[in-house]
Scaffold this motif. Structure first.
Motif, PDB file in Angstrom:
ATOM      1  N   ASP A 136       1.612  -9.549  -9.449  1.00  0.00           N
ATOM      2  CA  ASP A 136       1.604  -9.531  -7.892  1.00  0.00           C
ATOM      3  C   ASP A 136       2.568 -10.642  -7.534  1.00  0.00           C
ATOM      4  OD1 ASP A 136       0.294 -11.992  -7.869  1.00  0.00           O
ATOM      5  OD2 ASP A 136      -1.749 -11.168  -7.564  1.00  0.00           O
ATOM      6  N   TYR A 191      -5.798   3.919  -7.411  1.00  0.00           N
ATOM      7  CA  TYR A 191      -5.700   4.331  -5.999  1.00  0.00           C
ATOM      8  C   TYR A 191      -7.095   5.191  -5.818  1.00  0.00           C
ATOM      9  CZ  TYR A 191      -3.898   8.816  -8.142  1.00  0.00           C
ATOM     10  OH  TYR A 191      -3.797   9.938  -8.753  1.00  0.00           O
ATOM     11  N   LYS A 210       0.801  -1.055  -0.116  1.00  0.00           N
ATOM     12  CA  LYS A 210      -0.073   0.053  -0.085  1.00  0.00           C
ATOM     13  C   LYS A 210       0.832   1.154   0.069  1.00  0.00           C
ATOM     14  CE  LYS A 210      -3.740  -2.649   0.270  1.00  0.00           C
ATOM     15  NZ  LYS A 210      -4.337  -2.884  -0.892  1.00  0.00           N
ATOM     16  N   ASP A 226     -11.296   5.272  -5.437  1.00  0.00           N
ATOM     17  CA  ASP A 226     -12.493   4.542  -5.396  1.00  0.00           C
ATOM     18  C   ASP A 226     -13.710   5.064  -6.171  1.00  0.00           C
ATOM     19  OD1 ASP A 226     -14.601   2.737  -4.752  1.00  0.00           O
ATOM     20  OD2 ASP A 226     -14.381   3.259  -2.496  1.00  0.00           O
ATOM     21  N   ASN A 250      -5.489   4.178  -0.876  1.00  0.00           N
ATOM     22  CA  ASN A 250      -4.417   3.162  -1.035  1.00  0.00           C
ATOM     23  C   ASN A 250      -4.446   2.794  -2.179  1.00  0.00           C
ATOM     24  OD1 ASN A 250      -3.271   3.593   1.634  1.00  0.00           O
ATOM     25  ND2 ASN A 250      -4.940   2.088   2.515  1.00  0.00           N
ATOM     26  N   THR A 251      -3.321   2.252  -2.838  1.00  0.00           N
ATOM     27  CA  THR A 251      -3.108   1.604  -4.148  1.00  0.00           C
ATOM     28  C   THR A 251      -3.684   0.301  -3.947  1.00  0.00           C
ATOM     29  OG1 THR A 251      -1.283   2.905  -4.979  1.00  0.00           O
ATOM     30  CG2 THR A 251      -1.552   0.871  -6.226  1.00  0.00           C
ATOM     31  N   THR A 252      -4.539  -0.253  -4.934  1.00  0.00           N
ATOM     32  CA  THR A 252      -5.173  -1.456  -4.929  1.00  0.00           C
ATOM     33  C   THR A 252      -4.963  -2.166  -6.378  1.00  0.00           C
ATOM     34  OG1 THR A 252      -6.794  -0.666  -3.271  1.00  0.00           O
ATOM     35  CG2 THR A 252      -7.080  -2.901  -4.581  1.00  0.00           C
ATOM     36  N   GLU A 253      -4.864  -3.611  -6.160  1.00  0.00           N
ATOM     37  CA  GLU A 253      -4.730  -4.240  -7.641  1.00  0.00           C
ATOM     38  C   GLU A 253      -6.035  -4.694  -7.910  1.00  0.00           C
ATOM     39  OE1 GLU A 253      -2.256  -5.321  -4.824  1.00  0.00           O
ATOM     40  OE2 GLU A 253      -1.005  -3.471  -5.922  1.00  0.00           O
ATOM     41  N   GLN A 310      -3.125  -1.560 -11.497  1.00  0.00           N
ATOM     42  CA  GLN A 310      -3.496  -0.865 -10.108  1.00  0.00           C
ATOM     43  C   GLN A 310      -4.104   0.399 -10.385  1.00  0.00           C
ATOM     44  OE1 GLN A 310       0.824  -0.430  -8.692  1.00  0.00           O
ATOM     45  NE2 GLN A 310       0.259  -2.082  -7.138  1.00  0.00           N
TER      46      GLN A 310
END
Length: 203
Positions: free
Chosen positions: A135, A145, A2, A147, A157-160, A143
């Motif tokens: 990953d 970040y 993150k 929503d 936060n950065t999300t895959e 990726q």
């Protein structure tokens, strides 16, 4: 891993000018799916235009590919200037056999009337190349970040994300079963799509 919003934003902004000068070892891309008709299939590069290829399934027949074909080797190029924690951003690349060889990289092509993007291999590694990550399980992801499911959209936060599907596709008159990327959480509208993960297997 993150990242804070500011660090993620700076890293994403830097991708536009990054030189992807660090190439991985060659690997194949293998689909994992609950759908037995696509599970275990590998990806190849199928012609859809002048030095343009789609990421097609090797074993599934279609009007433009009636017979099975061999999978191809890809590489993942990252930037020596990127720094930061893994997973590292990079681009998916492929050397198109020609005289001379044509280095290519994946860009997402979008038809505004469809709800999925089509990853296509275009010559070069320009600003249009799609940034991707692998990953810790060697699964291919995008990726983000932000929503977008809330009002107003919220950065965090950065999300895959793993919104890959194997779908019947149409591009410039060519019809292939190919890898697609769902635009949003919903399934692509084209009948016959199967949810997949895309795993890197080194050769």
């Amino acid at each position: 891993m993150k990242f804070t919003t500011n660090l993620a934003a700076l890293a994403l902004a830097g991708l536009a000018s990054a030189q992807y000068d660090q190439a991985s070892k060659p690997f194949q891309l293998v689909l994992q799916s609950k759908d037995k008709t696509v599970n275990g299939q590998k990806l190849a590069a199928c012609h859809v235009g002048a030095a343009i290829e789609s990421l097609c399934l090797t074993e599934t027949a279609s009007p433009s590919k009636p017979d099975p074909i061999k999978p191809v080797a890809f590489r993942f190029n990252t930037s020596s200037n990127a720094g930061g924690e893994p997973p590292a951003w990079g681009i998916l690349t492929y050397d198109l056999p020609a005289q001379p060889v044509i280095p290519s990289s994946v860009e997402f092509w979008i038809d505004p009337i469809a709800n999925f993007a089509l990853p296509l291999l275009y010559p070069g590694s320009g600003s249009g190349s799609q940034s991707l990550v692998f990953d810790e399980k060697d699964l291919l992801a995008v990726q983000g970040y932000v929503d977008y499911s809330v009002n107003p959209p919220k950065a965090g936060n950065t999300t895959e994300f793993y919104r890959w599907y194997a779908c019947p596709t149409y591009y410039a008159g060519y019809q292939y079963p190919a890898l697609t990327w769902a635009l949003g959480e919903g399934k692509p509208e084209t009948p016959g799509c199967a949810k997949v993960d895309v795993k890197r297997v080194f050769v």
